[in-house]
Design an enzyme around this catalytic site. Structure first.
Site, PDB file in Angstrom:
ATOM      1  CE  LYS A 161      38.355  56.793  38.711  1.00  0.00           C
ATOM      2  NZ  LYS A 161      39.177  56.651  37.684  1.00  0.00           N
TER       3      LYS A 161
ATOM      4  NE  ARG B  88      35.140  54.557  34.028  1.00  0.00           N
ATOM      5  CZ  ARG B  88      35.877  54.031  35.105  1.00  0.00           C
ATOM      6  NH1 ARG B  88      35.329  54.117  36.223  1.00  0.00           N
ATOM      7  NH2 ARG B  88      37.271  53.824  34.967  1.00  0.00           N
TER       8      ARG B  88
ATOM      9  NE  ARG C 211      46.123  50.776  38.752  1.00  0.00           N
ATOM     10  CZ  ARG C 211      45.170  51.377  38.525  1.00  0.00           C
ATOM     11  NH1 ARG C 211      44.751  52.172  39.363  1.00  0.00           N
ATOM     12  NH2 ARG C 211      44.582  51.096  37.317  1.00  0.00           N
TER      13      ARG C 211
ATOM     14  NE  ARG D  33      42.766  47.655  37.308  1.00  0.00           N
ATOM     15  CZ  ARG D  33      42.231  48.629  37.622  1.00  0.00           C
ATOM     16  NH1 ARG D  33      42.078  49.278  38.837  1.00  0.00           N
ATOM     17  NH2 ARG D  33      41.277  49.077  36.626  1.00  0.00           N
TER      18      ARG D  33
ATOM     19  NE  ARG E 269      41.534  50.990  32.295  1.00  0.00           N
ATOM     20  CZ  ARG E 269      42.140  51.272  33.383  1.00  0.00           C
ATOM     21  NH1 ARG E 269      43.400  50.473  33.166  1.00  0.00           N
ATOM     22  NH2 ARG E 269      41.815  51.636  34.525  1.00  0.00           N
TER      23      ARG E 269
END
Ligand code: AMP
Length: 216
Positions: A13, A88, A127, A160, A171
């Site tokens: 996104k 969301r 990531r 993260r 998640r």
């Protein structure tokens, strides 16, 4: 142009939103980025929400809606926006319609990026993000020149908290259960379009631009 971009964590996104900003000269509003900044600066709000993020849970609607209300007061939204990571939940989607209505604005499109579970896990676990400027890297797909250091600002790269394996599963589970009603909501209004999010970012982006060209 007023857009929302939906998709699971790791679905791309943010990457696509940044391209939309450059292409259409609109602003990107990312609730995740706003929240991470608050956490980093240890503000009152940041301290309140950090435990939700670290556990991979959604921040309560009431808090997110307040953040959005404030953000939408800024004048730059009149140039058009892409909302990245909002809404969301169905409650957030309904709030968004109401507030845009009051501003005499309306959403043009909701883009839903679809990606397989295996791809998401691979993208999220590799990531790395710059602590200073927020630029994103990947251990496999986009490595920095010097390991652990940002090419742009020489900031330190970090993983993260919510990109750790045990949190990723949580998640994704929460994302699926909360987003389905949002997808139905936009589908029933005829403004949803689904994009296959597998493959290279530039190919995904050209599919988005194609679809936007037909819709707008
Ligand atoms: P993101 O960068 O969009 O993946 O967001 C990171 C985290 O911020 C999420 O896992 C949530 O804890 C929180 N968050 C971001 N946007 C929202 C939202 N619209 N509603 C609730 N929580 C959010």
């Amino acid at each position: 142009m007023y857009l929302v971009i939906l998709g699971p964590p790791g679905g791309g996104k943010g990457t696509q939103a940044k391209r939309l900003v450059e292409n259409y000269h609109i602003v990107q509003i990312s609730t995740g980025e706003i929240i991470r900044k608050e956490v980093k600066e240890k503000t009152l709000l940041g301290n309140k929400v950090s435990s939700f993020i670290n556990r991979g849970e959604l921040v309560p609607d009431s808090i997110i809606i307040e953040i959005m209300k404030e953000r939408l007061k800024k004048e730059d939204v009149l140039d058009g926006f892409v909302l990245d990571g909002f809404p969301r939940t169905l409650k957030q989607a309904i709030f968004l319609d109401r507030i845009l209505g009051k501003m005499s604005l309306g959403l043009d499109c909701a883009i839903d990026i679809e990606v397989s579970y295996e791809t998401l896990i691979r993208r999220l676990s590799g990531r790395r993000v710059c602590y200073e400027c927020g630029f994103e890297y990947h251990l496999e797909f986009r490595r920095p020149i010097i390991f652990g250091i940002c090419d742009n600002c020489k900031g330190r790269l970090y993983r993260r908290e919510d990109d750790k394996e045990e949190v990723i599963q949580e998640r994704l589970k929460i994302y699926r259960s909360e987003i389905l009603p949002v997808i139905d909501y936009y589908e029933s209004r005829g403004i949803l379009f689904k994009i296959d999010g597998e493959g290279k970012p530039e190919r995904i982006f050209s599919k988005i631009v194609d679809r936007l060209g037909k819709v707008l």
